[in-house]
Design an enzyme around this catalytic site. Structure first.
Site, PDB file in Angstrom:
ATOM      1  N   CYS A  80     -11.353   3.938  32.485  1.00  0.00           N
ATOM      2  CA  CYS A  80     -11.410   4.855  31.387  1.00  0.00           C
ATOM      3  C   CYS A  80     -11.137   6.490  31.576  1.00  0.00           C
ATOM      4  O   CYS A  80      -9.906   6.602  32.104  1.00  0.00           O
ATOM      5  CB  CYS A  80     -12.938   4.774  31.618  1.00  0.00           C
ATOM      6  SG  CYS A  80     -13.807   5.525  29.826  1.00  0.00           S
ATOM      7  N   HIS A 171     -14.574  -0.503  30.015  1.00  0.00           N
ATOM      8  CA  HIS A 171     -15.361  -0.457  31.165  1.00  0.00           C
ATOM      9  C   HIS A 171     -15.127  -2.256  31.374  1.00  0.00           C
ATOM     10  O   HIS A 171     -17.086  -2.554  31.526  1.00  0.00           O
ATOM     11  CB  HIS A 171     -16.281   0.115  31.198  1.00  0.00           C
ATOM     12  CG  HIS A 171     -16.487   1.306  30.894  1.00  0.00           C
ATOM     13  ND1 HIS A 171     -16.485   2.388  32.420  1.00  0.00           N
ATOM     14  CD2 HIS A 171     -16.444   2.387  30.409  1.00  0.00           C
ATOM     15  CE1 HIS A 171     -16.687   3.202  32.267  1.00  0.00           C
ATOM     16  NE2 HIS A 171     -15.959   3.674  30.614  1.00  0.00           N
ATOM     17  N   GLU A 173     -16.473  -3.687  34.434  1.00  0.00           N
ATOM     18  CA  GLU A 173     -17.470  -3.176  35.457  1.00  0.00           C
ATOM     19  C   GLU A 173     -19.129  -3.334  34.870  1.00  0.00           C
ATOM     20  O   GLU A 173     -19.924  -3.554  35.590  1.00  0.00           O
ATOM     21  CB  GLU A 173     -16.941  -2.387  36.128  1.00  0.00           C
ATOM     22  CG  GLU A 173     -17.365  -0.842  35.558  1.00  0.00           C
ATOM     23  CD  GLU A 173     -16.739   0.009  35.154  1.00  0.00           C
ATOM     24  OE1 GLU A 173     -15.350  -1.280  34.411  1.00  0.00           O
ATOM     25  OE2 GLU A 173     -16.770   1.497  35.092  1.00  0.00           O
TER      26      GLU A 173
HETATM   27  N1  GLN Z   1     -14.669  10.648  28.540  1.00  0.00           N
HETATM   28  C1  GLN Z   1     -14.793  10.858  29.787  1.00  0.00           C
HETATM   29  C2  GLN Z   1     -13.116  11.528  30.544  1.00  0.00           C
HETATM   30  O1  GLN Z   1     -12.676  12.012  29.790  1.00  0.00           O
HETATM   31  C3  GLN Z   1     -14.334   9.654  30.016  1.00  0.00           C
HETATM   32  C4  GLN Z   1     -15.728   8.616  29.592  1.00  0.00           C
HETATM   33  C5  GLN Z   1     -15.636   7.715  30.396  1.00  0.00           C
HETATM   34  O2  GLN Z   1     -14.944   7.197  31.552  1.00  0.00           O
HETATM   35  N2  GLN Z   1     -16.414   6.456  30.463  1.00  0.00           N
HETATM   36  O3  GLN Z   1     -13.393  11.675  31.306  1.00  0.00           O
END
Ligand code: GLN
Length: 194
Positions: A80, A171, A173
């Protein structure tokens, strides 16, 4: 035994540590300074807020050493926000680590659907369906030639591998399975043999 670090600046650090601790032959290590970074065989960059993690990487003087280790071949996996940090290009923003030949779009799923789950079979990772959790997730809008696409949603890419680098917009995790953690551990083990 392999030592897998979790960049412990901000975000879903303890969840990654838990998943790693469930794997045979893996020692999970929290990484928040250069010394810890130099001692791991592979590193996970967790989800969280990419801007916060990127700024703190600079502030803690970790950006240079991290880039250098990745360049020298340390396996790295961004989930992410971690995907955004690894991307060579981030739409409308400057890249952070910039190591992977991918273009990332932040918050790609908009407000209504900012968080959702789906199940997918990811052949390189497991023959059983895996639960994928997306939270204000980014997406990969373009990937270079040397990038293997692992998961697609529509015409966009949600998981990709480029050699020793892995990026997932979801994710693993935050689920009870550890297929992706196993997959990353196998990349780290392979590297240690070569
Ligand atoms: N929206 C977040 C970003 O742009 C990432 C979201 C996440 O890691 N769950 O950094």
């Amino acid at each position: 035994m392999v030592r897998i670090g979790v960049l412990s600046i901000q975000g879903s650090v303890s969840e990654h540590m838990t998943r790693l601790s469930e794997l045979e032959g893996v020692i999970p290590v929290r990484v928040r300074d250069e010394e810890a970074l130099s001692e791991v065989d592979g590193l996970i960059i967790p989800g969280g807020e990419s801007t916060a993690i990127g700024r703190l990487l600079n502030e803690f003087n970790l950006m240079g050493p991290l880039r250098e280790r990745i360049e020298r071949g340390m396996p790295v996996w961004g989930t992410c926000a971690g995907l955004i940090l690894l991307a060579g290009e981030v739409e409308n923003e400057k890249p952070w680590i910039g190591a992977m030949d991918i273009v990332a779009r932040r918050n790609a799923f908009g407000r209504q659907t900012e968080s959702f789950r789906m199940k997918r079979t990811v052949p390189s990772v497991s023959d059983k369906p895996i639960e994928l959790v997306f939270i204000r997730a980014p997406i990969i809008v373009r990937a270079g030639e040397g990038v293997e696409v692992l998961v697609k949603t529509g015409d966009k890419i949600a998981a990709a591998r480029q050699g020793r680098m892995l990026a997932t917009s979801f994710h693993p995790e935050l689920t009870s399975g550890n297929d992706f953690h196993n997959y990353f551990a196998s990349i780290v083990r392979e590297c240690m043999k070569s």
